[in-house]
Design an enzyme around this catalytic site. Structure first.
Site, PDB file in Angstrom:
ATOM      1  N   ASP A   1       0.854  -1.191   0.000  1.00 53.72           N
ATOM      2  CA  ASP A   1       0.000   0.000   0.000  1.00 53.72           C
ATOM      3  C   ASP A   1       0.894   1.247   0.000  1.00 53.72           C
ATOM      4  OD1 ASP A   1      -1.352   2.064   2.343  1.00 53.72           O
ATOM      5  OD2 ASP A   1      -2.475   1.613   0.512  1.00 53.72           O
ATOM      6  N   ILE A   2       0.513   2.242  -0.776  1.00 54.53           N
ATOM      7  CA  ILE A   2       1.212   3.534  -0.735  1.00 54.53           C
ATOM      8  C   ILE A   2       0.401   4.418   0.205  1.00 54.53           C
ATOM      9  CG2 ILE A   2       2.008   5.522  -2.057  1.00 54.53           C
ATOM     10  CD1 ILE A   2       3.410   2.842  -2.753  1.00 54.53           C
TER      11      ILE A   2
ATOM     12  N   HIS B   1       5.696  15.162 -14.394  1.00 53.85           N
ATOM     13  CA  HIS B   1       6.357  16.477 -14.470  1.00 53.85           C
ATOM     14  C   HIS B   1       6.264  17.166 -13.126  1.00 53.85           C
ATOM     15  CE1 HIS B   1       3.008  19.517 -14.747  1.00 53.85           C
ATOM     16  NE2 HIS B   1       2.330  18.544 -15.320  1.00 53.85           N
TER      17      HIS B   1
ATOM     18  N   ASP C   1      -1.605  19.663 -10.296  1.00 53.99           N
ATOM     19  CA  ASP C   1      -0.891  19.673 -11.583  1.00 53.99           C
ATOM     20  C   ASP C   1       0.499  20.263 -11.435  1.00 53.99           C
ATOM     21  OD1 ASP C   1      -1.326  21.401 -14.754  1.00 53.99           O
ATOM     22  OD2 ASP C   1      -0.203  19.580 -14.249  1.00 53.99           O
TER      23      ASP C   1
ATOM     24  N   GLU D   1       7.332  20.792 -18.452  1.00 54.64           N
ATOM     25  CA  GLU D   1       6.226  20.144 -19.186  1.00 54.64           C
ATOM     26  C   GLU D   1       5.225  21.193 -19.627  1.00 54.64           C
ATOM     27  OE1 GLU D   1       2.868  19.897 -18.271  1.00 54.64           O
ATOM     28  OE2 GLU D   1       2.223  18.470 -19.791  1.00 54.64           O
TER      29      GLU D   1
ATOM     30  N   ASP E   1       0.135  12.448 -14.557  1.00 53.62           N
ATOM     31  CA  ASP E   1       0.009  13.907 -14.614  1.00 53.62           C
ATOM     32  C   ASP E   1      -1.425  14.248 -14.212  1.00 53.62           C
ATOM     33  OD1 ASP E   1       0.565  16.397 -17.283  1.00 53.62           O
ATOM     34  OD2 ASP E   1      -0.108  16.604 -15.202  1.00 53.62           O
TER      35      ASP E   1
ATOM     36  N   HIS F   1      -4.450  25.139 -13.566  1.00 59.77           N
ATOM     37  CA  HIS F   1      -3.607  26.256 -14.019  1.00 59.77           C
ATOM     38  C   HIS F   1      -3.986  27.578 -13.352  1.00 59.77           C
ATOM     39  CE1 HIS F   1      -1.917  24.214 -17.901  1.00 59.77           C
ATOM     40  NE2 HIS F   1      -1.656  23.541 -16.787  1.00 59.77           N
TER      41      HIS F   1
ATOM     42  N   ASP G   1      -5.224   8.554  -3.246  1.00 59.59           N
ATOM     43  CA  ASP G   1      -4.882   7.257  -2.653  1.00 59.59           C
ATOM     44  C   ASP G   1      -5.034   6.137  -3.689  1.00 59.59           C
ATOM     45  OD1 ASP G   1      -6.220   5.321   0.168  1.00 59.59           O
ATOM     46  OD2 ASP G   1      -4.245   5.351  -0.764  1.00 59.59           O
TER      47      ASP G   1
ATOM     48  N   ASP H   1      -2.006   3.859  -5.363  1.00 61.50           N
ATOM     49  CA  ASP H   1      -1.948   2.403  -5.216  1.00 61.50           C
ATOM     50  C   ASP H   1      -1.999   1.707  -6.567  1.00 61.50           C
ATOM     51  OD1 ASP H   1      -3.925   2.513  -2.156  1.00 61.50           O
ATOM     52  OD2 ASP H   1      -1.753   2.544  -2.444  1.00 61.50           O
TER      53      ASP H   1
HETATM   54  N1  DTR Z   1      -1.425  18.917 -20.200  1.00 56.86           N
HETATM   55  C1  DTR Z   1      -1.468  18.583 -18.779  1.00 56.86           C
HETATM   56  C2  DTR Z   1      -2.881  18.334 -18.292  1.00 56.86           C
HETATM   57  C3  DTR Z   1      -3.636  17.414 -19.175  1.00 56.86           C
HETATM   58  C4  DTR Z   1      -4.650  17.787 -19.965  1.00 56.86           C
HETATM   59  N2  DTR Z   1      -5.127  16.646 -20.613  1.00 56.86           N
HETATM   60  C5  DTR Z   1      -4.410  15.580 -20.251  1.00 56.86           C
HETATM   61  C6  DTR Z   1      -4.451  14.250 -20.641  1.00 56.86           C
HETATM   62  C7  DTR Z   1      -3.536  13.356 -20.085  1.00 56.86           C
HETATM   63  C8  DTR Z   1      -2.584  13.801 -19.171  1.00 56.86           C
HETATM   64  C9  DTR Z   1      -2.518  15.178 -18.792  1.00 56.86           C
HETATM   65  C10 DTR Z   1      -3.442  16.022 -19.328  1.00 56.86           C
HETATM   66  C11 DTR Z   1      -0.898  19.719 -17.991  1.00 56.86           C
HETATM   67  O1  DTR Z   1      -1.481  20.815 -18.019  1.00 56.86           O
HETATM   68  O2  DTR Z   1       0.148  19.494 -17.343  1.00 56.86           O
HETATM   69 ZN    ZN Z   2      -0.634  21.865 -16.485  1.00 62.03          ZN
HETATM   70 ZN    ZN Z   3       0.351  18.483 -15.755  1.00 64.09          ZN
HETATM   71 CA    CA Z   4      -2.907   3.667  -0.371  1.00 70.36          CA
END
Ligand code: DTR
Ligand code: ZN
Ligand code: ZN
Ligand code: CA
Length: 316
Positions: free
Chosen positions: A42-43, A124, A136, A170, A199, A286, A301, A305
């Protein structure tokens, strides 16, 4: 490209890269029977959240963000690197320039395993300039960090070699991951049997999306969530949306998980996943409000996992 290697000292030597048979899909590899694969530990989501608290503090102390080329990004990388060095990983900091500013990737190799079969996991680490970027993509960065630390803590030594990566820039267009892949030799690209990308995996109004790329990787994730009684959906926003894209373009099998960004959750999705229909999966995407309060703990969670399960399953 400027590399510095620290952590466990490794013999620096140019090893003639074997010309390897190009890997195919992970599906080509005969999967170990379920019973033969050690179950992933488990994480602890509390540990993942503790990393997010640190990343939040770093952003607060560095102008409110952890963006490429700003002090908050390098402070984030230094935090992650220190944890990995202390745990026994061999870390490499890869430097590049983008938009006139210095960027960094952090690569961490877990000693051991067949280095001709590398299971790579990445996220990222940079945020946008507008805010701290906790979902994000502190969420992905913290989850793979805690997974790596769990590998060390449990002394997991799988058949394949484990590599983890935290990408820079990224948000400027997958600059760090593109730089990494473009600087891999053909032989070293062929050694990567799969790349797993994370991500945004803690979105406050979460979805459960699985990248529909390599079939074997996709199945690993879908089966895990099926075991939790969660029906996932394919991530269809387009291939170029995160750091798996450069790996996919290089012919490396890829997969990953995503809990949603600024798109709106439908009524059908709310019925199966909970949360609020008619609202974005992450309405702080964002924005400056992407803080530690912008995380759904259950989603973080479950994704953490699922991440660990895939690392264990695909590296055994
Ligand atoms: N571009 C990523 C967020 C993001 C938007 N659509 C997807 C699909 C799959 C993974 C990530 C994303 C960002 O803003 O970092
Ligand atoms: Zn982003
Ligand atoms: Zn992202
Ligand atoms: Ca967990």
């Amino acid at each position: 490209m400027k590399l510095s290697v620290s952590g466990r000292t490794t013999a620096v030597g140019a090893v003639a890269a074997l010309t390897l048979l190009a890997g195919g899909s992970m599906a080509d590899a005969a999967p170990a029977p379920e019973s033969a694969v050690a179950a992933a530990p488990d994480i602890p989501v509390a540990a993942v959240k503790a990393h997010l608290t640190q990343l939040q503090s770093i952003a607060t102390a560095n102008g409110g963000n952890r963006a490429h080329g700003r002090t908050g990004y390098k402070a984030s990388l230094d935090y992650v690197k220190a944890k990995l060095d202390a745990a026994g990983f061999t870390t490499t900091t890869q430097q590049f320039t983008s938009s006139g500013r210095t960027g960094y990737n952090l690569i961490a190799d877990w000693p051991g395993g067949d280095t001709n079969q590398v299971v790579m996991t990445g996220s990222h680490l940079d945020s946008v300039t507008a805010g701290p970027g906790i979902n994000d993509n502190g969420s992905g960065s913290a989850a793979i960090l805690e997974t790596a630390l769990t590998v060390a803590r449990t002394a997991y030594h799988p058949t394949k070699h484990l590599r983890f990566a935290w990408w820079g820039a990224e948000e400027l267009g997958m600059v760090g991951s593109r730089y990494y892949v473009s600087n891999l030799s053909t032989a070293n690209r062929a050694k990567i049997s799969g790349y797993l990308n994370f991500d945004m995996i803690g979105s406050p109004n979460p979805g459960y999306f699985v990248y529909d790329d390599d079939p074997a990787i996709e199945k690993t994730f879908k089966d895990y969530f099926t075991g939790l009684g969660i029906a996932t959906e394919p991530e269809t926003e387009g291939d170029g949306r995160s750091d798996h894209a450069p790996f996919k373009n290089a012919g490396i099998p890829v997969g990953g998980l995503f809990s949603g960004a600024d798109y709106i959750k439908t009524a059908a999705q709310a019925t199966k996943w909970g949360g609020t229909a008619g609202q974005a999966f992450d309405r702080c995407y964002h924005r400056s409000c992407d803080t530690t309060s912008n995380i759904n703990d259950t989603a973080l969670d479950r994704h953490g996992d699922a991440l660990a399960n895939a690392v264990w399953q695909l590296s055994s």
